[in-house]
Design a protein around this motif. Sequence first.
Motif, PDB file in Angstrom:
ATOM      1  N   ARG A   1      -9.064   6.627  -9.268  1.00 42.02           N
ATOM      2  CA  ARG A   1      -7.978   6.618  -8.297  1.00 42.02           C
ATOM      3  C   ARG A   1      -6.658   6.019  -8.687  1.00 42.02           C
ATOM      4  O   ARG A   1      -5.538   6.181  -8.126  1.00 42.02           O
ATOM      5  CB  ARG A   1      -8.365   5.829  -7.019  1.00 42.02           C
ATOM      6  CG  ARG A   1      -9.627   6.465  -6.247  1.00 42.02           C
ATOM      7  CD  ARG A   1      -9.990   5.680  -4.850  1.00 42.02           C
ATOM      8  NE  ARG A   1      -9.060   5.213  -4.035  1.00 42.02           N
ATOM      9  CZ  ARG A   1      -9.020   4.243  -3.403  1.00 42.02           C
ATOM     10  NH1 ARG A   1     -10.141   3.265  -3.358  1.00 42.02           N
ATOM     11  NH2 ARG A   1      -8.173   3.848  -2.664  1.00 42.02           N
ATOM     12  N   LEU A   2      -6.683   5.046  -9.694  1.00 36.63           N
ATOM     13  CA  LEU A   2      -5.661   4.470 -10.310  1.00 36.63           C
ATOM     14  C   LEU A   2      -4.923   5.509 -11.474  1.00 36.63           C
ATOM     15  O   LEU A   2      -5.440   5.562 -12.502  1.00 36.63           O
ATOM     16  CB  LEU A   2      -5.958   3.176 -10.940  1.00 36.63           C
ATOM     17  CG  LEU A   2      -6.079   2.026 -10.099  1.00 36.63           C
ATOM     18  CD1 LEU A   2      -6.885   1.005 -10.736  1.00 36.63           C
ATOM     19  CD2 LEU A   2      -4.864   1.544  -9.225  1.00 36.63           C
TER      20      LEU A   2
ATOM     21  N   SER B   1       2.751   2.453  -5.626  1.00 37.16           N
ATOM     22  CA  SER B   1       1.850   2.410  -6.532  1.00 37.16           C
ATOM     23  C   SER B   1       2.008   1.700  -7.755  1.00 37.16           C
ATOM     24  O   SER B   1       1.360   1.469  -8.631  1.00 37.16           O
ATOM     25  CB  SER B   1       1.462   3.870  -7.047  1.00 37.16           C
ATOM     26  OG  SER B   1       2.480   4.610  -7.739  1.00 37.16           O
TER      27      SER B   1
ATOM     28  N   ASP C   1      -7.292  -2.411  -1.779  1.00 39.51           N
ATOM     29  CA  ASP C   1      -8.525  -2.190  -1.235  1.00 39.51           C
ATOM     30  C   ASP C   1      -8.862  -3.195  -0.421  1.00 39.51           C
ATOM     31  O   ASP C   1      -9.197  -4.515  -0.702  1.00 39.51           O
ATOM     32  CB  ASP C   1      -9.545  -2.437  -2.328  1.00 39.51           C
ATOM     33  CG  ASP C   1     -11.256  -2.100  -2.303  1.00 39.51           C
ATOM     34  OD1 ASP C   1     -11.347  -1.198  -1.327  1.00 39.51           O
ATOM     35  OD2 ASP C   1     -11.868  -3.043  -2.704  1.00 39.51           O
TER      36      ASP C   1
ATOM     37  N   ASN D   1       0.036  -0.204 -12.483  1.00 41.12           N
ATOM     38  CA  ASN D   1      -0.033   0.765 -11.238  1.00 41.12           C
ATOM     39  C   ASN D   1      -1.141   0.046 -10.272  1.00 41.12           C
ATOM     40  O   ASN D   1      -1.975  -0.764 -11.132  1.00 41.12           O
ATOM     41  CB  ASN D   1      -0.417   2.107 -11.719  1.00 41.12           C
ATOM     42  CG  ASN D   1      -1.583   2.327 -12.298  1.00 41.12           C
ATOM     43  OD1 ASN D   1      -1.712   1.463 -13.125  1.00 41.12           O
ATOM     44  ND2 ASN D   1      -2.058   3.519 -12.152  1.00 41.12           N
ATOM     45  N   HIS D   2      -1.180   0.151  -9.017  1.00 42.27           N
ATOM     46  CA  HIS D   2      -2.137  -0.768  -8.316  1.00 42.27           C
ATOM     47  C   HIS D   2      -2.500   0.400  -7.212  1.00 42.27           C
ATOM     48  O   HIS D   2      -1.910   1.155  -6.699  1.00 42.27           O
ATOM     49  CB  HIS D   2      -1.576  -1.811  -7.628  1.00 42.27           C
ATOM     50  CG  HIS D   2      -0.303  -1.759  -6.799  1.00 42.27           C
ATOM     51  ND1 HIS D   2       0.849  -1.688  -7.058  1.00 42.27           N
ATOM     52  CD2 HIS D   2      -0.703  -1.445  -5.411  1.00 42.27           C
ATOM     53  CE1 HIS D   2       1.457  -1.457  -5.772  1.00 42.27           C
ATOM     54  NE2 HIS D   2       0.543  -1.630  -4.879  1.00 42.27           N
ATOM     55  N   LEU D   3      -3.304  -0.007  -6.401  1.00 42.08           N
ATOM     56  CA  LEU D   3      -3.829   0.412  -5.328  1.00 42.08           C
ATOM     57  C   LEU D   3      -4.360  -0.582  -4.243  1.00 42.08           C
ATOM     58  O   LEU D   3      -4.501  -1.819  -4.837  1.00 42.08           O
ATOM     59  CB  LEU D   3      -4.826   1.752  -5.333  1.00 42.08           C
ATOM     60  CG  LEU D   3      -6.221   1.482  -5.869  1.00 42.08           C
ATOM     61  CD1 LEU D   3      -7.077   0.758  -4.968  1.00 42.08           C
ATOM     62  CD2 LEU D   3      -6.863   2.671  -6.386  1.00 42.08           C
TER      63      LEU D   3
ATOM     64  N   GLY E   1       0.752  -1.082  -0.018  1.00 43.69           N
ATOM     65  CA  GLY E   1      -0.040  -0.071   0.175  1.00 43.69           C
ATOM     66  C   GLY E   1       0.852   1.254   0.099  1.00 43.69           C
ATOM     67  O   GLY E   1       0.263   2.212  -0.157  1.00 43.69           O
TER      68      GLY E   1
END
Length: 150
Positions: free
Chosen positions: A121-122, A33, A55, A51-53, A30
């Motif tokens: 958001r990404l 990114s 959840d 890229n990631h986030l 987390g």
Amino acid sequence: MDRAVDARCGAVAPRRMARLDRAEALRLLGTVSLGRIVFTQQALPAVRPVNHLMDGDDIVVRLHDGATLASVVAPTHVTGVVVAYEADVIDPETHIGWSVVVTGYARRITESGERARFAARLRPWVEDPAPHAVLRIRPDLVTGLRLLTP
């Protein structure tokens, strides 16, 4: 002068590895990114930067490549496609940092509201006005290590 670096050849002294527990590994994911998704394409392993986030414990990624998408998206009646996801932060000079690998099932996010929320958001890191897909990876196996000075 850093004793970890041998000035004659630029070599770095060996590092000590410490295993990360699941919670710490996911927490570290987390903090960055960008990572790499590993999947099967035409029966061979393939890797793409994405890229990631986070959840919760799930990793949400945005795909821009149609070939990657075709390889990763599962039919709606199955659990998902098995993928691996890797991210790390390792200093190029001191070789201190961490690396995390997650293996789990990836499924395309199809619900329009959820997809729009994640797509917003990404932040895209390649020029592409419309992402091809947003995927959720549910971690099954989480491994991580921290590289430390001896």
